[in-house]
Write an enzyme that holds these catalytic residues in place. Structure first.
Site, mmCIF file in Angstrom:
data_model
loop_
_atom_site.group_PDB
_atom_site.id
_atom_site.type_symbol
_atom_site.label_atom_id
_atom_site.label_comp_id
_atom_site.label_asym_id
_atom_site.label_seq_id
_atom_site.Cartn_x
_atom_site.Cartn_y
_atom_site.Cartn_z
ATOM 1 N N GLN A 63 30.349 53.184 39.513
ATOM 2 C CA GLN A 63 31.754 52.988 39.150
ATOM 3 C C GLN A 63 32.345 51.765 39.893
ATOM 4 O O GLN A 63 32.050 51.667 41.037
ATOM 5 C CB GLN A 63 32.871 54.157 39.450
ATOM 6 C CG GLN A 63 32.430 55.567 38.885
ATOM 7 C CD GLN A 63 31.341 56.297 39.523
ATOM 8 O OE1 GLN A 63 30.646 55.803 40.293
ATOM 9 N NE2 GLN A 63 31.699 57.613 39.161
ATOM 10 N N GLN B 39 30.482 50.243 34.598
ATOM 11 C CA GLN B 39 31.104 51.587 34.564
ATOM 12 C C GLN B 39 32.721 51.639 34.970
ATOM 13 O O GLN B 39 32.891 51.128 36.129
ATOM 14 C CB GLN B 39 30.429 52.532 35.248
ATOM 15 C CG GLN B 39 30.540 54.049 35.240
ATOM 16 C CD GLN B 39 29.732 54.765 35.946
ATOM 17 O OE1 GLN B 39 28.704 54.375 35.916
ATOM 18 N NE2 GLN B 39 30.142 56.080 35.960
ATOM 19 N N ASP B 40 33.596 52.140 34.355
ATOM 20 C CA ASP B 40 34.885 52.423 34.883
ATOM 21 C C ASP B 40 35.645 51.018 34.903
ATOM 22 O O ASP B 40 36.299 50.875 35.948
ATOM 23 C CB ASP B 40 34.909 53.185 36.033
ATOM 24 C CG ASP B 40 34.523 54.704 35.812
ATOM 25 O OD1 ASP B 40 34.163 55.012 34.784
ATOM 26 O OD2 ASP B 40 34.528 55.276 36.866
ATOM 27 N N ASP C 215 32.278 54.957 30.165
ATOM 28 C CA ASP C 215 33.486 55.392 30.370
ATOM 29 C C ASP C 215 34.363 54.173 30.735
ATOM 30 O O ASP C 215 35.260 54.266 31.937
ATOM 31 C CB ASP C 215 33.815 56.437 31.577
ATOM 32 C CG ASP C 215 32.858 57.832 31.497
ATOM 33 O OD1 ASP C 215 32.645 57.888 30.137
ATOM 34 O OD2 ASP C 215 32.500 58.346 32.081
ATOM 35 N N ARG D 282 34.626 60.812 25.762
ATOM 36 C CA ARG D 282 34.290 62.037 26.242
ATOM 37 C C ARG D 282 35.502 62.433 27.086
ATOM 38 O O ARG D 282 35.989 61.625 27.666
ATOM 39 C CB ARG D 282 33.012 62.001 26.802
ATOM 40 C CG ARG D 282 32.869 61.118 28.366
ATOM 41 C CD ARG D 282 31.495 61.467 28.833
ATOM 42 N NE ARG D 282 31.449 60.668 29.972
ATOM 43 C CZ ARG D 282 30.464 60.756 31.007
ATOM 44 N NH1 ARG D 282 29.609 61.622 30.714
ATOM 45 N NH2 ARG D 282 30.368 59.985 32.028
#
Length: 574
Positions: free
Chosen positions: A379, A401-402, A425, A481
């Site tokens: 992240q 990520q993130d 994500d 998700r």
């Protein structure tokens, strides 16, 4: 390796910019130290008004400042500087001409006389500019801050000594330029050239501020403030950053009135951030800190000039109504990540890794790139948005990520024509967020979104007319998700690339999420559109009336950025 992707983005920006160069108007500036660009060494606070002029124009105008310290109209020609400028002038370009301070000096290599040699040099500049298809503009000299009789006022231009002793001054601003102010006016009238009386404008400014207040414009620097003059300086000719910006503002106000074809490109910003010293500040955070707390019913506009600003930016809740506008190539970047250790040896965490934090309401950003270049280390957030009514237009969010953390549970966010990239994500959080006409790019396999919408919230993420694209290595990507059980994501008339898996949605390994999350599409297109194969708990909508942008973002105050842009809501109580 961390910055390879960001470098490629910047290279693409420069490549695209090359195709715009034939439409850019260049303002060439010739003059003396009051106009010239200054060195930034040792924290030098001095600026010429030409150094900061570019921050008052759109990117359709480029300022090429050739003004030099100590030059008169004569020495500028004799040393070959004018020939260099003439060789660059193209039809439609402007040449701003301002001499006088050094023409007054008795030195033979600089001195000219008003009415004869000074006027003839000005005619030469005008004539040769026109021969190249350029447009000359004549200015007279800016005022010296000369309160009282000072026989050394003219000679003092050549010296910038450090001073500790106070200078005795009178109450009346006394002119030092004499007939040198008349020559540009007379030549302009004779040759039908635009003339801007910058002496009159600056004189009125200095007089309005008074003996003490006007020191704020000039290089009156107390001891211990700047490494460039540690003992301080008392200079009545040369401007500091604030003074240069004020004089440039006077110049462009005159341009709007007298040269409307150029004036249409003028823009006014409360603050300018620039790495080259052409603004009020070098960093974005300095500009944010300067914004008055809770400035209601007015926006504070901040221009971020092109360049990569490696810094962590925090916009606290008290800095409301900020508009952050970037020139092409304005990038705010950092490289923190969740597992990186802070000064206490603790992991930073996802929330602690962001490059930019936005807590204030009514934030607006345009043409800004928000980047986290930590790479694929878990992240690593580029932008963390908590404030309500956040509006992003033509912005880029770069990371893995993130990337984009829509954090605020009561926050509504609108993204228009933006580019957002990542792997896993990379759009996630609690907020209500609407994405319109955006490109959502997967750099690798993973999940586009991970909403954590609270139970009972009418909306989570809504994508309108977006394009979901991917790098070559991404061939198994899910639309979403659920980070929390009641996650919501809806894609309306979006073009989905072949990297989107047939089932479309993922339950994050919990069958119970299938009963609580709301995932839906409406008229998806592209190779990744496959309604028949979608996960059975998802929906294919037939009615999208409740997902119209004005309904999604309305809340209790009727916020409608699509209709109103970034206008203030004056009926909101704060």
């Amino acid at each position: 390796m961390k910055k390879i992707h960001l470098f490629c983005v910047m290279l693409a920006v420069l490549f695209l910019s090359a195709f715009k160069s034939d439409r850019v108007i260049t303002i060439f500036m010739i003059g003396d130290s009051t106009m010239a660009n200054k060195t930034l060494d040792a924290g030098n606070l001095e600026r010429g008004w030409g150094h900061v002029l570019g921050g008052y124009f759109t990117e359709d105008v480029r300022v090429d400042n050739h003004a030099l310290n100590g030059r008169s109209s004569k020495s500028f020609i004799d040393e070959g500087h004018w020939d260099e400028v003439v060789s660059k002038i193209k039809p439609g370009d402007y040449v701003f001409i301002q001499f006088g301070h050094n023409d007054e000096k008795p030195k033979p290599d600089r001195h000219t006389d008003p009415g004869t040699t000074f006027d003839e040099n000005l005619r030469k500049f005008v004539r040769e500019t026109r021969e190249k298809g350029g447009i000359p503009v004549l200015f007279n000299s800016v005022v010296r801050r000369n309160f009282g009789e000072n026989p050394n006022a003219i000679a003092a231009d050549d010296f910038r000594p450090e001073k500790a002793d106070a200078v005795e001054e009178g109450d009346t601003l006394i002119d030092t330029h004499g007939k040198y102010l008349d020559s540009p006016r007379n030549v302009a009238k004779e040759m039908d050239v635009a003339f801007i009386d910058l002496n009159k404008a600056t004189k009125e400014l200095v007089e309005s501020m008074g003996v003490e207040g006007s020191k704020k414009l000039f290089m009156w620097v107390p001891a211990g403030v700047s490494p460039a003059c540690p003992k301080g300086r008392q200079d009545n000719t040369h401007f500091n950053i604030y003074g240069a910006r004020q004089v440039a503002k006077l110049a462009v106000q005159a341009i709007e009135k007298q040269i409307p074809e150029l004036g249409k490109y003028v823009r006014y910003y409360d603050f300018v951030v620039a790495k080259d010293g052409s603004g009020d500040f070098f960093t974005v955070q300095e500009a944010i800190n300067a914004v008055p707390d809770f400035r209601k019913n007015k926006r504070t506009t901040i221009l971020v000039r092109k360049g990569e600003y490696k810094e962590r930016v925090i916009i606290p809740e008290c800095k409301i109504n900020i508009s952050l506008i970037g020139e092409e190539g304005a990038v705010i970047t950092d490289d923190n990540y969740a597992s990186k250790k802070n000064i206490f040896g603790d992991e930073m965490s996802t929330s602690g890794s962001s490059t930019v934090y936005i807590y204030a309401p009514d934030f607006y950003a345009e043409n800004i790139t928000f980047a986290n270049t930590a790479g694929r280390v878990g992240q690593a957030v580029a932008c963390f948005v908590d404030g309500d009514r956040a509006y992003f237009k033509n912005c880029r969010f770069l990371g893995n990520q993130d990337t984009l953390y829509t954090y605020g549970k009561e926050s509504r966010q609108y993204y228009e024509n933006c580019y957002i990239e990542g792997t896993v994500d990379f759009i996630f959080g609690w907020s209500t967020a609407l994405f319109k006409d955006c490109e959502i790019r997967s750099l690798g396999n993973g999940y586009v979104t991970a909403p954590s919408t609270d139970q009972g919230k009418p909306y989570g993420y809504v994508f309108w007319n977006c394009r979901l694209t991917a790098d070559a290595e991404a061939d198994k990507v899910y639309l979403s998700r659920p980070w929390r059980p009641y996650a919501q994501a809806v894609y309306i008339q979006c073009e989905l690339g072949k990297h989107i898996v047939p089932e479309g949605w993922n339950n994050w390994g919990k069958a119970s999420n299938e009963k609580t999350a709301f995932y839906a599409e409406y008229q998806s297109t592209g190779e990744g559109a496959n309604p028949a194969a979608r996960a059975p708990y998802s929906h294919q909508l037939t009615d999208i009336s409740k997902y119209q942008p004005e309904k999604v973002l309305a809340g209790n105050d009727g916020w409608n950025p699509i209709q109103n842009g970034n206008a203030l809501l004056t009926n909101i109580k704060r």
